[in-house]
Design a protein around this motif. Structure first.
Motif, PDB file in Angstrom:
ATOM      1  N   ARG A  60      -6.985   2.587  24.470  1.00 47.75           N
ATOM      2  CA  ARG A  60      -6.423   3.867  24.055  1.00 47.75           C
ATOM      3  C   ARG A  60      -6.899   4.282  22.661  1.00 47.75           C
ATOM      4  O   ARG A  60      -6.470   5.313  22.147  1.00 47.75           O
ATOM      5  N   GLY A  61      -7.752   3.470  22.063  1.00 45.36           N
ATOM      6  CA  GLY A  61      -8.340   3.861  20.784  1.00 45.36           C
ATOM      7  C   GLY A  61      -7.334   3.960  19.652  1.00 45.36           C
ATOM      8  O   GLY A  61      -7.458   4.807  18.776  1.00 45.36           O
ATOM      9  N   PHE A  62      -6.321   3.089  19.660  1.00 48.89           N
ATOM     10  CA  PHE A  62      -5.301   3.127  18.611  1.00 48.89           C
ATOM     11  C   PHE A  62      -5.825   2.720  17.246  1.00 48.89           C
ATOM     12  O   PHE A  62      -5.329   3.157  16.239  1.00 48.89           O
ATOM     13  N   ILE A  71       3.537   7.686  23.498  1.00 50.72           N
ATOM     14  CA  ILE A  71       2.627   8.722  23.966  1.00 50.72           C
ATOM     15  C   ILE A  71       2.012   9.459  22.778  1.00 50.72           C
ATOM     16  O   ILE A  71       0.802   9.679  22.720  1.00 50.72           O
ATOM     17  N   PHE A  80       1.538   8.355  19.849  1.00 51.15           N
ATOM     18  CA  PHE A  80       0.678   7.465  19.066  1.00 51.15           C
ATOM     19  C   PHE A  80      -0.782   7.577  19.502  1.00 51.15           C
ATOM     20  O   PHE A  80      -1.689   7.446  18.685  1.00 51.15           O
ATOM     21  N   GLY A  81      -0.997   7.841  20.795  1.00 52.35           N
ATOM     22  CA  GLY A  81      -2.356   7.993  21.300  1.00 52.35           C
ATOM     23  C   GLY A  81      -3.077   9.206  20.714  1.00 52.35           C
ATOM     24  O   GLY A  81      -4.297   9.308  20.787  1.00 52.35           O
ATOM     25  N   LYS A  98      -2.745  10.088  17.532  1.00 50.54           N
ATOM     26  CA  LYS A  98      -2.672   9.928  16.086  1.00 50.54           C
ATOM     27  C   LYS A  98      -3.969  10.287  15.362  1.00 50.54           C
ATOM     28  O   LYS A  98      -3.935  10.905  14.305  1.00 50.54           O
ATOM     29  N   ALA A 145       0.881   8.303  28.888  1.00 46.58           N
ATOM     30  CA  ALA A 145       0.295   7.918  27.606  1.00 46.58           C
ATOM     31  C   ALA A 145      -1.229   8.029  27.639  1.00 46.58           C
ATOM     32  O   ALA A 145      -1.858   8.323  26.615  1.00 46.58           O
TER      33      ALA A 145
END
Lengths: 187, 200, 226
Positions: B195-197, C96, C98-99, C101, C146
Motif C-alpha cells: 500500500r506504499g505506506f 483507509i 492512511f493510504g 497520506k 483501503a
C-alpha cells in the motif's frame, strides 16, 4: 529499517503489553511488583536480538509514557517513570539490548539444544537480572534515600523470581528459534 | 486500549503541551534538590492542586493514585523503619509531588499531542539518518492495533489446551503465542509495502 | 495498462518456484487457479513487484516492476489472504485514510475520499469501528476499501472468499463483480471465476493452462483427480 523489522518490533511490543495483562504479584516488604512483563523484555532481547529487542521495549515504554495503560495492571502515564521502581522500568531497554547482544554471541544454529538453552539463559539473566536490577537499585536508592545497601537487600527478594523468568525465557527462545528463527547470526 | 488522557477543557488542557512537559521535567529535578519538608510540602500541595483540577473527577483521580500511593507509603514506612522520621517525611512528600505532577500532565496531554512532540523530538534523529519520525507513529499504531488480536490468540491457545485436557502452563502457551504472532510479521509487512505506506 | 511477463520466472533460496513464462494480460476479469503450492500466489506477487522476477522481467502499463517499483504499487492494488493482517491501523477509517497520506490531499479531501469508498462498498457504518471487532466478511470489505481508495488500475485478490460463510461469499463476490478495475482473482472457489474472460491454471510451478474458464477448470479437475 526494513518494514519487516519495524513490524516485528511493533508486534513484540504488543506481546509485552499482553503479558502485562497477567496481574502482578505484590510482595509486601518491598515496593516493586513481580510481573510477567519483565519476562517479555527478556524474550524481546533473546528472540529479536539486541537492536530490534531494545527498540521493541523502547516502543512499549513510549506508549506507557504517553498515557496508554500498557503496563501491568493497566498502569501508564509519566508518573511510573518517576516512581520508586522506575529504574527497573527504564532498565528494560538496556536489559533487552544486553540480552540480545549476548544471545547473538553465544547462540548459533548448529549447536546442541542444551547449549542453546544455556546460552539464552545466560543472556536473559545478564540483561534481565544483572543490568535491569542494577539500574533498579540505583534509582530506588537515589529516589527514596534508603541507601544502596538496603536497596540491594530489598532487591534480592526479586532475584529468585527473575531467575525463574530467565529460565522460561531461555526455553521459549530456543523453541522459537527452532520454529521461526529471527536472531541475527554473528560469527 | 483506553488512554489515560481525559478529554475535557480545563485550564491545564489549554496550556501548550510542550510547556507542561518542560514544567514536569523542571519539577522532577527540583524536588530532588530540595530536602527540607516545608518546600517539599508546598510542591506536593501544588501538585495536588494541578492533579485534582485536571478534569478527571474525584473518584477516577483517586483510583489512579492508589497503585502509586501504595508504593510511596511502602517506601516511607521502609525509610521510617531503617532511617529517621524526617527522612521518611521527605521521601513521602517528594515522591507524592512527583506522582501528582506527572499524573496531571498525563491527564491533560492527548495521544496526538504527545505524538507531535515525539515527532518533533525525533527530527534531529531523522536528520542524522538514525530514525524516521513517521515510523514511530506507524509502529505505535501497530501496537494498539494488534494487542487485542494477540490477546484473542492467547485466549484461543489456552482454550485449545484446555480442550485437549492440558492445563494451560506459561511456557506451553507462550511458545505458540510468540511464534504465531511473529509469523504474521511477513504478511503485515507485505501489506504495508504493497500500500506504499512508507516512503523509500 | 497491460501486464506483460517477458520470460519471467521466480526463484526462492536457489530453487525455481515458477518456471519462466511470457504472456500479456489485458482482459477485465482474469482468474488464477491451481493446487496449493502450484505457484499461483508467486505469479500474482510478481505483478506488483513483491517478488522480483529471476530471470526475465515484468511490466505493468510499460512500467518495470523492479525499476519503477513505486509507480507499479500505485497502479496495482493487492488484497492479501489474511484480511486481518492488512488493516494495520486500529480504526477502519484511519486505516483507509492512511493510504492517502503521501498524496498531498487536504484533511477534508482525505475524509471525503474515505467516506466515498466506504459508501460505495456499502460499509459506511464500519467507519468508526475497531478493526479487531470486525467479522471476516467486514474485514475483507474494509481491506478492499483501503486498497480501492488509492485508485489502482488493477486489483489482485488472493483468495477473497476463502474464510467466509456463504452469505458473505455472495456479498464479496457481488461487490467484486461491480468494480470498474481490471481484476485478477486467485481462488479455490471456482464459482467465483467461472464467468471470467480468461483463467490461468498453475501446476507444479508451471503455467498448465491459459484458456476460457470452462476448459481451464476442466483441466484443473483432471489434475486434481476430482
Amino acid at each position: 529499517m526494513k518494514t519487516r523489522d519495524l513490524v516485528l518490533t511493533a508486534l513484540f511490543a504488543a506481546i509485552i503489553v499482553v503479558l502485562g495483562v497477567i496481574p502482578p504479584v505484590q510482595l509486601g516488604f518491598i515496593p516493586v511488583p513481580i510481573h510477567a512483563q519483565s519476562l517479555g523484555v527478556m524474550l524481546a532481547g533473546v528472540i529479536l536480538g539486541a537492536k530490534r529487542g531494545a527498540l521493541a521495549v523502547l516502543l512499549f515504554l513510549l506508549l506507557a509514557a504517553i498515557g496508554l495503560p500498557v503496563l501491568s495492571g493497566g498502569r501508564g502515564g509519566l508518573g511510573v517513570f518517576v516512581a520508586p521502581p522506575a529504574g527497573y522500568l527504564v532498565g528494560f531497554v538496556p536489559a533487552a539490548y544486553v540480552a540480545g547482544l549476548v544471545s547473538e554471541r553465544l547462540v548459533r544454529a548448529g549447536q546442541s539444544g542444551g547449549r542453546q538453552i544455556a546460552g539464552f539463559f545466560v543472556a536473559a539473566a545478564l540483561g534481565g537480572i544483572v543490568i535491569d536490577h542494577l539500574l533498579g537499585i540505583v534509582w530506588l536508592a537515589q529516589s527514596t534515600g534508603m541507601g544502596f545497601s538496603k536497596a540491594f537487600l530489598g532487591d534480592l527478594a526479586f532475584v529468585p523470581g527473575d531467575v525463574l523468568k530467565a529460565a522460561i525465557a531461555a526455553l521459549a527462545a530456543r523453541a522459537v528459534m527452532v520454529g521461526y528463527p529471527l536472531l541475527p547470526q554473528r560469527v | 486500549m483506553k488512554a489515560l488522557y481525559v478529554d475535557r477543557q480545563t485550564w491545564q488542557h489549554r496550556l501548550p503541551p510542550r510547556l507542561k512537559l518542560i514544567v514536569l521535567v523542571t519539577v522532577s529535578v527540583a524536588v530532588f534538590l530540595l530536602d527540607r519538608p516545608l518546600p517539599l510540602a508546598i510542591a506536593a500541595l501544588a501538585g495536588a492542586a494541578c492533579y485534582f483540577s485536571a478534569g478527571m473527577g474525584l473518584r477516577e483521580a483517586l483510583r489512579r493514585l492508589i497503585p502509586a500511593l501504595v508504593t510511596i507509603v511502602a517506601v516511607a514506612l521502609f525509610t521510617l523503619l531503617f532511617q529517621s522520621a524526617a527522612e521518611a517525611v521527605t521521601a513521602l512528600l517528594r515522591l507524592t509531588a512527583l506522582m501528582l505532577f506527572a499524573g496531571a500532565v498525563t491527564a491533560t496531554v492527548s495521544i496526538t499531542q504527545f505524538m507531535d512532540e515525539i515527532t518533533l523530538a525525533a527530527t534531529p534523529l531523522e536528520k542524522a539518518g538514525l530514525a524516521r519520525a513517521a515510523d514511530i507513529g506507524l509502529a505505535s499504531a501497530l501496537v494498539v492495533r494488534f494487542v487485542p488480536e494477540i490477546l484473542g490468540r492467547y485466549e484461543a491457545i489456552s482454550q485449545a489446551q484446555a480442550a485437549r485436557g492440558v492445563r494451560p502452563r506459561a511456557l506451553a502457551t507462550l511458545m505458540p503465542l510468540i511464534i504465531l504472532t511473529l509469523r504474521d510479521a511477513d504478511s503485515i509487512a507485505a501489506a504495508i509495502d504493497a500500500r506504499g505506506f512508507r516512503q523509500p | 495498462m497491460d501486464i506483460r511477463f517477458n520470460g519471467a520466472g521466480a526463484r526462492f533460496a536457489g530453487r525455481q518456484v515458477l518456471e519462466p513464462l511470457s504472456l500479456t494480460l489485458g482482459e477485465r476479469r482474469i482468474g488464477i487457479i491451481g493446487l496449493n503450492g502450484s505457484g499461483k500466489t508467486t505469479f500474482a506477487r510478481m505483478i506488483n513487484g513483491q517478488v522480483p522476477p529471476t530471470p526475465g522481467s515484468v511490466s505493468v502499463g510499460g512500467l518495470d516492476t523492479v525499476k519503477d517499483g513505486r509507480q507499479v504499487l500505485g497502479r496495482v492494488g493487492f488484497i492479501f489472504q489474511n484480511p486481518q493482517n492488512q488493516i494495520i491501523l486500529p480504526i477502519v477509517k484511519d486505516d483507509i485514510a492512511f493510504g492517502l497520506k503521501h498524496r498531498g490531499l487536504s484533511k477534508a479531501e482525505t475524509a471525503a475520499a474515505t467516506e466515498a469508498v466506504l459508501a460505495r462498498l456499502g460499509i459506511a457504518h464500519l467507519a468508526e469501528r475497531r478493526a479487531h471487532e470486525l467479522s471476516g466478511g467486514e474485514l475483507q470489505l474494509a481491506a478492499l476499501a483501503a486498497v480501492l481508495v488509492t485508485g489502482p488500475d488493477w486489483l489482485i485478490l488472493d483468495e477473497p472468499t476463502n474464510q467466509l460463510d456463504l452469505k458473505n461469499r455472495k456479498r464479496v463476490a457481488e461487490t467484486i463483480a461491480a468494480l470498474d478495475q481490471r481484476l485478477i482473482v486467485i481462488s479455490h472457489d471456482l464459482a467465483l471465476v467461472e464467468d471470467f474472460e480468461r483463467v490461468l491454471l498453475f501446476h507444479e510451478g508451471r503455467l498448465a493452462a491459459d484458456d476460457t474458464p470452462g476448459k481451464a477448470i476442466a483441466h484443473y479437475r483432471e489434475i486434481a483427480g476430482a
